[in-house]
Enzyme design. Structure first.
Site, mmCIF file in Angstrom:
data_model
loop_
_atom_site.group_PDB
_atom_site.id
_atom_site.type_symbol
_atom_site.label_atom_id
_atom_site.label_comp_id
_atom_site.label_asym_id
_atom_site.label_seq_id
_atom_site.Cartn_x
_atom_site.Cartn_y
_atom_site.Cartn_z
ATOM 1 N N ILE A 167 13.675 67.901 95.774
ATOM 2 C CA ILE A 167 13.263 67.421 94.453
ATOM 3 C C ILE A 167 12.203 66.321 94.605
ATOM 4 O O ILE A 167 12.426 65.299 95.254
ATOM 5 C CB ILE A 167 14.467 66.866 93.658
ATOM 6 C CG1 ILE A 167 15.596 67.914 93.565
ATOM 7 C CG2 ILE A 167 14.020 66.402 92.269
ATOM 8 C CD1 ILE A 167 15.260 69.171 92.785
ATOM 9 N N LYS A 168 11.053 66.578 93.972
ATOM 10 C CA LYS A 168 9.933 65.642 94.076
ATOM 11 C C LYS A 168 9.901 64.772 92.818
ATOM 12 O O LYS A 168 9.947 65.285 91.689
ATOM 13 C CB LYS A 168 8.638 66.452 94.217
ATOM 14 C CG LYS A 168 7.492 65.702 94.838
ATOM 15 C CD LYS A 168 6.375 66.689 95.158
ATOM 16 C CE LYS A 168 5.152 66.015 95.700
ATOM 17 N NZ LYS A 168 4.021 66.951 95.794
ATOM 18 N N LEU A 169 9.827 63.465 93.055
ATOM 19 C CA LEU A 169 9.924 62.493 91.959
ATOM 20 C C LEU A 169 8.802 61.478 92.070
ATOM 21 O O LEU A 169 8.434 61.086 93.188
ATOM 22 C CB LEU A 169 11.262 61.737 92.083
ATOM 23 C CG LEU A 169 12.511 62.623 92.067
ATOM 24 C CD1 LEU A 169 13.601 62.028 92.945
ATOM 25 C CD2 LEU A 169 13.002 62.787 90.637
#
Ligand code: G3P
Length: 217
Positions: A82-84
């Site tokens: 998951i890229k945040l």
């Protein structure tokens, strides 16, 4: 050094993966938009092709929205990372997602202090955008050097994922300075193998071999 390919183009990913050059994939909203594909469908296809982490980025900017989107993305496959974004809400979401046992990539990192915060939030990867730092006349590689020192000073396990790579020299310099991984556009990844003396040497070996009249096997 791990090589991730920075694209959502399936054909490119397949070709480079078949050549053994791909340890993972990164995407972002711009790359998904460019592919013209639905984010869930294309991410699913990429995850089926590649064993390593496949970064898929949330687009919500608030914590609750990020967590909602992360849950959707995480359902796609076990190797979705998951890229945040590197914001307070992004860091809070990073901490929560990592404690659920999911990999995270904290992106849009432009300073050593931001990188320190991402490591403290337990990020699996943090992405310093070196090309965009170079674009404003600073030196992106200095940031990677600072991050390396800080992470080593405190034994942080967060991996430095050099991003916004534009040239083969970015890859070499990131490797020399100690980045754990680089996410590389397909064109630059293909250029890494090229050297005119390799081509020249091969031509001359093949010409000599043809003159010898021999065959192997
Ligand atoms: O991995 C981040 C990358 O996609 C950004 O690259 O060239 O748009 O700065 P660029």
């Amino acid at each position: 050094m791990k090589f991730f390919v920075d694209t959502a183009e399936i054909t490119e990913i397949r070709e480079l993966n078949d050549a053994g050059l791909v340890d993972g994939v990164t995407t972002n909203p711009s790359l998904i938009a460019k592919s013209g594909r639905d984010i869930v469908e294309v991410t699913k296809e990429i995850c089926a092709l590649v064993d390593g982490p496949v970064s898929a980025e949330v687009t919500a900017v608030d914590y609750a929205g990020m967590m909602r989107e992360a849950a959707v993305l995480a359902k796609i496959a076990d190797n979705v990372c998951i890229k945040l974004p590197l914001t307070l809400d992004g860091l809070k979401a990073c901490k929560a997602i990592v404690s659920d046992g999911r990999q995270t990539n904290v992106t849009l990192c432009f300073s050593a202090n931001q990188a320190l915060l991402a490591a403290k939030a337990g990020a699996t990867f943090v992405s310093p955008f070196i090309g965009r730092i170079d674009d404003i006349g600073w030196d992106g590689m200095d940031l990677i050097g600072e991050m390396r020192r800080i992470y080593d000073n405190y034994g942080f396990a967060t991996q430095i994922l050099a991003a916004s790579i534009r040239t083969v020299n970015h890859v070499k310099d990131a490797a020399l300075i100690g980045a754990d991984a680089a996410t590389i556009p397909p064109g630059v990844l293909r250029q890494l193998v090229k050297h005119p003396l390799t081509d020249k040497g091969l031509d001359s070996f093949l010409a000599d071999w043809a003159r010898s009249g021999q065959k192997i096997g």
